[in-house]
Design a protein around this motif. Structure first.
Motif, PDB file in Angstrom:
ATOM      1  N   ASP A 117      38.745  50.257  82.997  1.00 17.01           N
ATOM      2  CA  ASP A 117      38.982  51.052  84.206  1.00 17.01           C
ATOM      3  C   ASP A 117      38.491  52.491  84.035  1.00 17.01           C
ATOM      4  O   ASP A 117      37.863  53.058  84.946  1.00 17.01           O
ATOM      5  CB  ASP A 117      40.466  51.064  84.572  1.00 17.01           C
ATOM      6  CG  ASP A 117      40.947  49.727  85.106  1.00 17.01           C
ATOM      7  OD1 ASP A 117      40.106  48.885  85.497  1.00 17.01           O
ATOM      8  OD2 ASP A 117      42.183  49.513  85.117  1.00 17.01           O
ATOM      9  N   LEU A 118      38.750  53.077  82.879  1.00 14.78           N
ATOM     10  CA  LEU A 118      38.302  54.447  82.640  1.00 14.78           C
ATOM     11  C   LEU A 118      36.774  54.538  82.543  1.00 14.78           C
ATOM     12  O   LEU A 118      36.167  55.468  83.079  1.00 14.78           O
ATOM     13  CB  LEU A 118      38.960  55.014  81.378  1.00 14.78           C
ATOM     14  CG  LEU A 118      40.448  55.309  81.503  1.00 14.78           C
ATOM     15  CD1 LEU A 118      41.045  55.651  80.146  1.00 14.78           C
ATOM     16  CD2 LEU A 118      40.702  56.422  82.509  1.00 14.78           C
ATOM     17  N   ALA A 149      48.177  65.746  81.760  1.00 14.15           N
ATOM     18  CA  ALA A 149      46.783  66.174  81.661  1.00 14.15           C
ATOM     19  C   ALA A 149      45.848  64.974  81.807  1.00 14.15           C
ATOM     20  O   ALA A 149      44.825  65.053  82.498  1.00 14.15           O
ATOM     21  CB  ALA A 149      46.538  66.890  80.337  1.00 14.15           C
ATOM     22  N   ILE A 150      46.201  63.857  81.177  1.00 14.53           N
ATOM     23  CA  ILE A 150      45.387  62.641  81.311  1.00 14.53           C
ATOM     24  C   ILE A 150      45.351  62.207  82.772  1.00 14.53           C
ATOM     25  O   ILE A 150      44.281  61.892  83.306  1.00 14.53           O
ATOM     26  CB  ILE A 150      45.929  61.508  80.420  1.00 14.53           C
ATOM     27  CG1 ILE A 150      45.738  61.857  78.944  1.00 14.53           C
ATOM     28  CG2 ILE A 150      45.252  60.180  80.748  1.00 14.53           C
ATOM     29  CD1 ILE A 150      46.476  60.941  77.984  1.00 14.53           C
ATOM     30  N   LEU A 181      41.590  62.467  75.438  1.00 19.67           N
ATOM     31  CA  LEU A 181      42.991  62.850  75.296  1.00 19.67           C
ATOM     32  C   LEU A 181      43.878  61.625  75.053  1.00 19.67           C
ATOM     33  O   LEU A 181      44.844  61.694  74.293  1.00 19.67           O
ATOM     34  CB  LEU A 181      43.462  63.632  76.520  1.00 19.67           C
ATOM     35  CG  LEU A 181      44.785  64.362  76.400  1.00 19.67           C
ATOM     36  CD1 LEU A 181      44.832  65.254  75.160  1.00 19.67           C
ATOM     37  CD2 LEU A 181      45.046  65.189  77.645  1.00 19.67           C
ATOM     38  N   THR A 182      43.531  60.505  75.658  1.00 19.52           N
ATOM     39  CA  THR A 182      44.271  59.265  75.414  1.00 19.52           C
ATOM     40  C   THR A 182      44.136  58.855  73.956  1.00 19.52           C
ATOM     41  O   THR A 182      45.114  58.463  73.314  1.00 19.52           O
ATOM     42  CB  THR A 182      43.769  58.140  76.337  1.00 19.52           C
ATOM     43  OG1 THR A 182      43.962  58.530  77.688  1.00 19.52           O
ATOM     44  CG2 THR A 182      44.513  56.842  76.075  1.00 19.52           C
ATOM     45  N   GLY A 194      38.446  62.669  88.271  1.00 22.43           N
ATOM     46  CA  GLY A 194      37.257  61.869  88.000  1.00 22.43           C
ATOM     47  C   GLY A 194      36.615  62.158  86.656  1.00 22.43           C
ATOM     48  O   GLY A 194      35.489  61.733  86.409  1.00 22.43           O
ATOM     49  N   ASP A 195      37.314  62.858  85.774  1.00 25.62           N
ATOM     50  CA  ASP A 195      36.764  63.178  84.458  1.00 25.62           C
ATOM     51  C   ASP A 195      37.279  62.168  83.434  1.00 25.62           C
ATOM     52  O   ASP A 195      38.163  62.460  82.619  1.00 25.62           O
ATOM     53  CB  ASP A 195      37.135  64.601  84.046  1.00 25.62           C
ATOM     54  CG  ASP A 195      36.314  65.100  82.873  1.00 25.62           C
ATOM     55  OD1 ASP A 195      35.744  64.264  82.140  1.00 25.62           O
ATOM     56  OD2 ASP A 195      36.238  66.324  82.697  1.00 25.62           O
ATOM     57  N   ALA A 196      36.684  60.982  83.469  1.00 23.65           N
ATOM     58  CA  ALA A 196      37.132  59.893  82.608  1.00 23.65           C
ATOM     59  C   ALA A 196      36.882  60.180  81.135  1.00 23.65           C
ATOM     60  O   ALA A 196      37.657  59.759  80.283  1.00 23.65           O
ATOM     61  CB  ALA A 196      36.446  58.597  83.015  1.00 23.65           C
ATOM     62  N   VAL A 197      35.818  60.912  80.822  1.00 25.28           N
ATOM     63  CA  VAL A 197      35.510  61.214  79.423  1.00 25.28           C
ATOM     64  C   VAL A 197      36.647  62.018  78.797  1.00 25.28           C
ATOM     65  O   VAL A 197      37.130  61.700  77.702  1.00 25.28           O
ATOM     66  CB  VAL A 197      34.160  61.955  79.292  1.00 25.28           C
ATOM     67  CG1 VAL A 197      33.926  62.415  77.875  1.00 25.28           C
ATOM     68  CG2 VAL A 197      33.024  61.051  79.764  1.00 25.28           C
ATOM     69  N   LYS A 198      37.122  63.048  79.485  1.00 32.26           N
ATOM     70  CA  LYS A 198      38.233  63.847  78.967  1.00 32.26           C
ATOM     71  C   LYS A 198      39.518  63.024  78.928  1.00 32.26           C
ATOM     72  O   LYS A 198      40.319  63.172  78.007  1.00 32.26           O
ATOM     73  CB  LYS A 198      38.426  65.114  79.786  1.00 32.26           C
ATOM     74  CG  LYS A 198      37.353  66.152  79.520  1.00 32.26           C
ATOM     75  CD  LYS A 198      37.640  67.435  80.257  1.00 32.26           C
ATOM     76  CE  LYS A 198      36.531  68.458  79.996  1.00 32.26           C
ATOM     77  NZ  LYS A 198      36.733  69.676  80.775  1.00 32.26           N
TER      78      LYS A 198
END
Length: 109
Positions: A94-95, A60-61, A76-77, A68-72
């Motif tokens: 990077d994120l 999923a990450i 999740l990370t 391109g959904d770095a916030v999600k």
């Protein structure tokens, strides 16, 4: 950097079980769930308890990053490995950079 003499490892032996564990670790790390399950069934290795949840969340990450959904991906990370981004500033950067690029691309900046 120190040069290692390859002759030091010529007589090293690695057990079949160690090789199987290395292959399984690679498959799990790279989210190859179906391949890992097939590998497990063919080798007789036991499925780690948190394997399915861990691989599903890792995948999923990866999908959030690809989309391109770095916030999600960050959220999740943090859920999966709470100190990872704090300890790996390059990954965190990077994120955040991905998030910044997506903001510019979508003209929300």
């Amino acid at each position: 950097m120190m040069d290692l003499d390859p002759r030091l490892y010529e007589d090293a032996s690695v057990s079949d079980n160690d090789v199987r564990n290395i292959v399984l670790s690679y498959l799990m790390h790279n989210c190859f769930k179906e391949t890992a399950e097939t590998f497990l069934s063919s080798t007789g290795l036991k499925l780690p308890v948190d394997y399915t949840v861990d691989v599903d969340k890792r995948k999923a990450i990866l999908n959030f990053v690809v989309e391109g959904d770095a916030v999600k991906a960050i959220e999740l990370t943090e859920e999966l490995a709470p100190n990872l981004l704090e300890n790996d500033m390059d990954l965190h950067f990077d994120l955040i950079s991905l998030h910044f690029i997506e903001l510019i691309r979508s003209r929300k900046w």
